[in-house]
Write an enzyme that holds these catalytic residues in place. Structure first.
Site, mmCIF file in Angstrom:
data_model
loop_
_atom_site.group_PDB
_atom_site.id
_atom_site.type_symbol
_atom_site.label_atom_id
_atom_site.label_comp_id
_atom_site.label_asym_id
_atom_site.label_seq_id
_atom_site.Cartn_x
_atom_site.Cartn_y
_atom_site.Cartn_z
ATOM 1 N N LYS A 194 -3.930 54.335 6.386
ATOM 2 C CA LYS A 194 -3.933 53.216 5.355
ATOM 3 C C LYS A 194 -2.982 52.235 5.602
ATOM 4 O O LYS A 194 -1.739 52.285 5.734
ATOM 5 C CB LYS A 194 -3.503 53.833 4.007
ATOM 6 C CG LYS A 194 -3.646 52.873 2.788
ATOM 7 C CD LYS A 194 -2.911 52.837 1.644
ATOM 8 C CE LYS A 194 -1.674 52.385 1.856
ATOM 9 N NZ LYS A 194 -1.759 50.617 1.718
ATOM 10 N N SER A 248 9.833 51.746 2.833
ATOM 11 C CA SER A 248 11.131 51.496 2.038
ATOM 12 C C SER A 248 11.630 53.000 1.998
ATOM 13 O O SER A 248 10.795 53.924 1.739
ATOM 14 C CB SER A 248 11.104 50.977 1.070
ATOM 15 O OG SER A 248 10.459 51.426 0.117
ATOM 16 N N GLY A 252 9.549 56.175 0.507
ATOM 17 C CA GLY A 252 9.627 57.608 1.232
ATOM 18 C C GLY A 252 10.215 58.626 0.311
ATOM 19 O O GLY A 252 9.440 59.845 0.564
ATOM 20 N N GLU A 269 10.158 57.091 8.576
ATOM 21 C CA GLU A 269 11.034 56.291 9.188
ATOM 22 C C GLU A 269 11.250 55.192 8.016
ATOM 23 O O GLU A 269 10.357 54.365 7.745
ATOM 24 C CB GLU A 269 9.881 55.744 10.337
ATOM 25 C CG GLU A 269 11.173 54.889 11.353
ATOM 26 C CD GLU A 269 11.160 53.334 11.317
ATOM 27 O OE1 GLU A 269 12.139 53.008 10.252
ATOM 28 O OE2 GLU A 269 10.265 52.593 11.533
ATOM 29 N N CYS A 303 13.239 46.971 10.258
ATOM 30 C CA CYS A 303 14.167 48.022 9.741
ATOM 31 C C CYS A 303 15.469 48.292 10.821
ATOM 32 O O CYS A 303 16.420 48.676 9.893
ATOM 33 C CB CYS A 303 13.462 49.222 9.804
ATOM 34 S SG CYS A 303 12.569 49.809 11.449
ATOM 35 N N GLU A 400 19.475 46.694 1.810
ATOM 36 C CA GLU A 400 18.732 46.200 2.556
ATOM 37 C C GLU A 400 18.099 45.198 2.314
ATOM 38 O O GLU A 400 17.315 45.080 1.155
ATOM 39 C CB GLU A 400 17.560 47.380 2.907
ATOM 40 C CG GLU A 400 16.966 47.029 4.350
ATOM 41 C CD GLU A 400 15.945 48.029 4.695
ATOM 42 O OE1 GLU A 400 15.590 47.977 6.047
ATOM 43 O OE2 GLU A 400 15.314 48.703 3.849
#
Length: 498
Positions: A194, A248, A252, A269, A303, A400
């Site tokens: 996806k 993000s 996650g 990740e 990231c 972040e």
């Protein structure tokens, strides 16, 4: 900023975009069962490029069913490791053949400079498929010298983990596809992919290469849709054996909860708040150029972006000035312009997020050395921004941002433990860089920093053979290298009484 000039696409990219995009399921190009679609935007102009199917749970169900069938009764599982290697290598060759087309589609879809996509994104994906093409013939078990009474033949096998759901982000759409699809194919898994709803186009074009390469039907399925529908359905699907996710930390955590239903394997990740530490003996020309690139590359939508820059007090002013000058020199414009090296953010949502951080930085007392503003009224452009006089209590330092905003802080302690505490003062642990000409300092700091990857006198390094991943809330598991193969294989132990 004047109105954005949109350069012409090449003939191949135009031909692809002229078609009505469909999803790839079981070797067929299909619409969503609901018939619904959603728009895909050019973030430089906010114009709709095309519409793609809005897949949901029903579409994920049929894709997983196709992947299961391809795994258990199709020709994929009967291919020799050598034949599987040839197919994966062929995918790399086909990508290489279409570098310009993929670079243009990636640039149009994501906004990134086409020069970057042509130099980095597409060749990086090619390298990943070529590297992983060697792994089918290197996956092996062991013969074990057991000590049980009697005569035994004990050994292990590595087998594919099964049907894999892969959810990839919008910042490096083709690169993240390669990081996930290539090792899964090498292990012998089948895939439901996806892509991010913001950037589905190179994944769909890649699906055509899957067929051209001769990958059997159902081995790679591509479902476009929103994260809360198609992505959630894939994460919780009871017949998916593993989910691989890049995105993000917040999402996650939702993936982990969804995967608990059948205890499927999960690799993640996730986010980062990466430090770059410049010591007083560093080559300042190298360090300034490198740390500026570490935050402004891909508009900071990386990231590993070095969004926390620590400079020794003796060189702090030089570093701030140097990075600010670098920020002022970027050429901003439509990603398809080959002379541009700084494009828009990917979406309105991301534009508003970064703008909110810029507002909060001012209210919390940060000094805006350069940048700090949105650009124009059309397109999702934000100035590359350098913030000085920042501290741990500010949102821009803690959270972040995922945009071109760097927070510069000084340190004056030569105690490496104290410097490491600065670097490690974050919930994330994805990446870091150390800038010094002292080998002792470089390698001691690399040990002390709590991050999955540490670079010395560079940043944002990547190579297919170099394992990549994070610690703390930056994720679980590793991408690339031999370590990624552990994510896509199950170890089976066998003992035979002789």
């Amino acid at each position: 900023m004047n109105a954005i000039h949109k350069p012409e696409l090449g003939a191949a990219a135009k031909l692809f975009l002229a078609k009505a995009p469909k999803m790839l399921i079981d070797g067929k190009w299909v619409d969503a069962i609901s018939g619904e679609t959603f728009p895909v935007e050019d973030p430089s102009t906010e114009e709709v490029i095309t519409h793609v199917p809005a897949g949901n749970k029903l579409d994920v169900d049929r894709a997983v069913e196709a992947a299961r069938r391809a795994l258990e009764s199709g020709p994929w599982g009967r291919l020799s490791p050598g034949d599987r290697s040839k197919l994966i290598w062929r995918l790399g060759d086909l990508l290489e053949k279409h570098v310009d087309e993929f670079a243009e589609i990636e640039s149009l879809d994501n906004g990134k400079p086409v020069a970057n996509a042509r130099r980095d994104d597409v060749p990086g994906a090619v390298s990943m498929f070529h590297y992983m093409a060697g792994w089918p013939q290197r996956l092996s078990g062991e013969t074990l010298p057991v000590s049980s009474p009697g005569d035994w033949h004990a050994y292990t096998l590595r087998e594919p983990v099964g049907v894999v759901g892969q959810i990839i982000p919008w910042n490096f759409p083709l690169g993240m596809l390669a990081w996930k699809v290539a090792p899964a194919l090498a292990a012998g898994c089948t895939i439901v992919l996806k892509p991010a709803e913001q950037t589905p186009l190179t994944a769909l074009r890649f699906g055509e290469l899957v067929q051209e390469a001769g990958i059997p039907d159902g081995v790679v399925n591509i479902v476009t849709g929103y994260g809360e529908t198609a992505g959630a359905a894939l994460a919780e699907h009871p017949d998916v054996n593993k989910v691989a996710f890049t995105g993000s930390t917040e999402v996650g955590k939702r993936i982990v909860r969804a995967a608990a239903g059948n205890l499927k394997r999960v690799s993640l990740e996730l986010g980062g708040k990466s430090p770059a530490i410049v010591f007083p003996d560093a080559n300042l020309d190298l360090a300034i150029a490198g740390t500026a690139n570490a935050i402004f590359y891909n508009q900071g939508q990386t990231c590993t972006a070095a969004s926390r820059l620590f400079a020794h007090r003796s060189i702090y002013d030089q570093v701030v000035e140097g990075v600010s000058v670098a920020a002022s020199k970027v050429k901003i414009g439509h990603g398809l312009d080959p002379t541009v090296n700084f494009g828009p953010l990917v979406s309105r949502e991301q534009h508003q997020r970064v703008s909110g951080f810029l507002d909060s930085s001012r209210s919390e007392g940060a000094e805006v050395v350069t940048g700090g503003n949105v650009i124009g009224t059309r397109g999702y452009f934000v100035e590359p921004t350098v913030l000085a006089q920042t501290n741990r209590d500010m949102r821009v330092v803690r959270e972040e941002i995922f945009g071109p905003v760097v927070c510069v802080q000084s340190f004056d302690d030569d105690d490496l433990e104290a410097v490491a505490r600065f670097a490690n003062d974050t919930e994330y642990g994805l990446s870091a860089s150390v800038w010094t000409q002292d080998l002792r300092v470089a390698h001691l700091m690399a040990r002390k920093i709590k991050a999955g990857t540490v670079c010395i006198n560079t940043h944002n390094y990547a190579d297919p053979a170099w394992p990549f991943g994070g610690s703390k809330q930056s994720g679980w598991g590793r991408e690339m290298g031999k370590e990624v193969m552990e994510s896509y294989t199950e170890l089976k132990s066998i003992a035979a009484r002789l």
